[in-house]
Design an enzyme around this catalytic site. Structure first.
Site, short mmCIF file in Angstrom:
data_model
loop_
_atom_site.label_atom_id
_atom_site.label_comp_id
_atom_site.label_asym_id
_atom_site.label_seq_id
_atom_site.Cartn_x
_atom_site.Cartn_y
_atom_site.Cartn_z
N SER A 1 0.79 -1.23 0.00
CA SER A 1 0.00 0.00 0.00
C SER A 1 0.82 1.28 0.00
CB SER A 1 -0.95 0.00 1.20
OG SER A 1 -2.05 -0.82 0.92
N TYR B 1 -10.64 2.50 5.87
CA TYR B 1 -9.63 2.19 4.87
C TYR B 1 -10.16 1.19 3.86
CZ TYR B 1 -4.90 1.23 3.11
OH TYR B 1 -3.78 1.09 2.34
N SER B 2 -10.06 1.53 2.59
CA SER B 2 -10.57 0.66 1.53
C SER B 2 -9.67 0.74 0.32
CB SER B 2 -12.00 1.06 1.15
OG SER B 2 -12.44 0.33 0.02
N ASN B 3 -9.14 -0.39 -0.09
CA ASN B 3 -8.30 -0.44 -1.29
C ASN B 3 -9.06 -0.05 -2.54
OD1 ASN B 3 -5.58 -1.59 -0.38
ND2 ASN B 3 -7.02 -3.02 0.55
N GLY C 1 2.99 -0.82 3.92
CA GLY C 1 2.60 -1.64 2.78
C GLY C 1 2.54 -3.09 3.18
#
Length: 400
Positions: free
Chosen positions: A133, A223-225, A356
């Site tokens: 990330s 939090y959302s990808n 990440g």
């Protein structure tokens, strides 16, 4: 790919690239040299490495690369590299080997060992690894550069750039803004909840997966990808190029990040690289990056990540107004800016950066607000036994 604080329970095998000169004297061992071994003892990671960088140079103009050492002979950045490992690749057993350190100013190879010298179990300071990330900081930087160029506005609804993409019982792209995507306040579910971060998907498939999942509360940080997958699609629509092409043109090439790339669907890592393991010990070095896409596809090195965050926070990539927006956490209730998040340490110091997480890899970069000091560490597994170790490591660097 998940976010910072929820992933403190992830093991960290850190391989960091130091750039010492053979003649440079070794400084007193930093406190991080004492705390780093905890990642392979209490944290039960196969190996850990850490690279810190201090840059006394004044900020360059936005969009300009960092001056080369030859241009600033008396103002070279200082680097400190340290590593620790177990004698076996299994991270629940094996004897502890210890740490080795290199401290230097400028660039070059370490005394007694070249920058590609291996360190058990098979990690090198120059290793390429999956940065997960941390990709989001690159994507956010490109979007904010486009905003500075007035090619888009953060207040734009998604519908303006991607008509019809987001339509559902709970969402409408005509009201969902780019700002909400950048700050993780859109309410869009994280598509990796459905894929477990293991199934390669196209951006459109990722969005459709997310829309079929229960939404979170719009306006509240979650939090959302999926948010950054959509931003990657916006970059293509606005520029006509992929997010990878734009990030390379705007960031990677100007900063000479020679070890950083967007692999697309390539499953292998560039050389040199070590091995990557799940918390159960399964080798997942080969991985299709499409499990992450614009939310976590990046491959990089320790030195490149230090250089990138120093340049970003030092004002070399964004005008002051856009950098201020990036660091503004009000929309996310103090938890996240745009591709960056703050962490306040026990001594009162706040550091900025990102982590990440992707199968077989955990990486964390943190920096002072001005980018003068940056720390990056990595572990080559995805489950750390002791969740307190990351904060301990950051405190050792930034509070002493």
């Amino acid at each position: 790919m998940p976010t910072s604080r929820t992933l403190l329970v992830i093991p960290l095998a850190v391989a960091l690239f130091g750039l010492p000169t053979a003649s440079a004297p070794l400084a007193a061992a930093p406190a991080t040299d004492v705390t780093l071994p905890l990642l392979v003892t209490r944290g039960k990671a196969p190996a850990a490495a850490l690279l810190t960088r201090e840059d006394p140079w004044p900020p360059a103009a936005p969009g300009q690369p960092e001056p080369q050492a030859a241009q600033q002979p008396d103002q070279q950045p200082r680097w400190h590299f340290t590593q620790a490992s177990q004698t076996t690749t299994g991270h629940t057993s094996g004897s502890y080997v210890g740490t080795s350190t290199d401290t230097s100013a400028g660039t070059g190879s370490a005394a007694g060992t070249g920058p590609s010298a291996p360190s058990a179990p098979g990690l090198r300071r120059t290793d390429h690894f999956r940065a997960g990330s941390i990709t989001k900081t690159f994507i956010a930087t490109v979007v904010l550069q486009l905003a500075a160029e007035r090619r888009l506005s953060l207040a734009d609804p998604v519908e303006r750039h991607l008509p019809g993409l987001i339509r559902g019982t709970e969402f409408d792209g005509r009201t969902l803004t780019l700002r909400a995507l950048l700050t993780h306040t859109s309410g869009l579910a994280d598509y990796t909840t459905g894929t477990k971060g293991l199934i390669p998907v196209t951006p459109l498939e990722a969005v459709r997966t997310a829309l079929a999942l229960p939404a979170t509360t719009p306006g509240r940080w979650s939090y959302s990808n999926t948010n950054y997958v959509v931003l990657g699609m916006v970059i293509r629509q606005v520029t006509g190029n992929s997010y990878a092409t734009e990030a390379a043109r705007r960031i990677i090439t100007p900063l000479s990040l020679s070890g950083t790339s967007f692999p697309g669907a390539r499953t292998t890592l560039p050389s040199p690289h070590g091995r990557a393991y799940t918390s159960e010990g399964q080798d997942v070095t080969a991985l299709n990056p499409r499990v992450a896409g614009a939310a976590g596809e990046l491959i990089s090195t320790l030195a490149d990540l230090d250089r990138f965050y120093a340049a970003l926070l030092g004002g070399r990539l964004l005008p002051a107004a856009q950098l201020h927006q990036m660091l503004n956490t009000r929309a996310a209730q103090g938890r996240y800016g745009m591709g960056l998040y703050p962490q306040k340490l026990p001594c009162g110091t706040t550091v900025w950066g990102h982590n990440g997480h992707i199968a077989g890899s955990y990486v964390r970069t943190a920096a002072t607000r001005d980018g003068d000091r940056v720390l990056t560490f990595r572990v080559n597994t995805d489950g750390i036994a002791d969740p307190t170790l990351e904060r301990t490591l950051l405190s050792a660097e930034f509070c002493t």
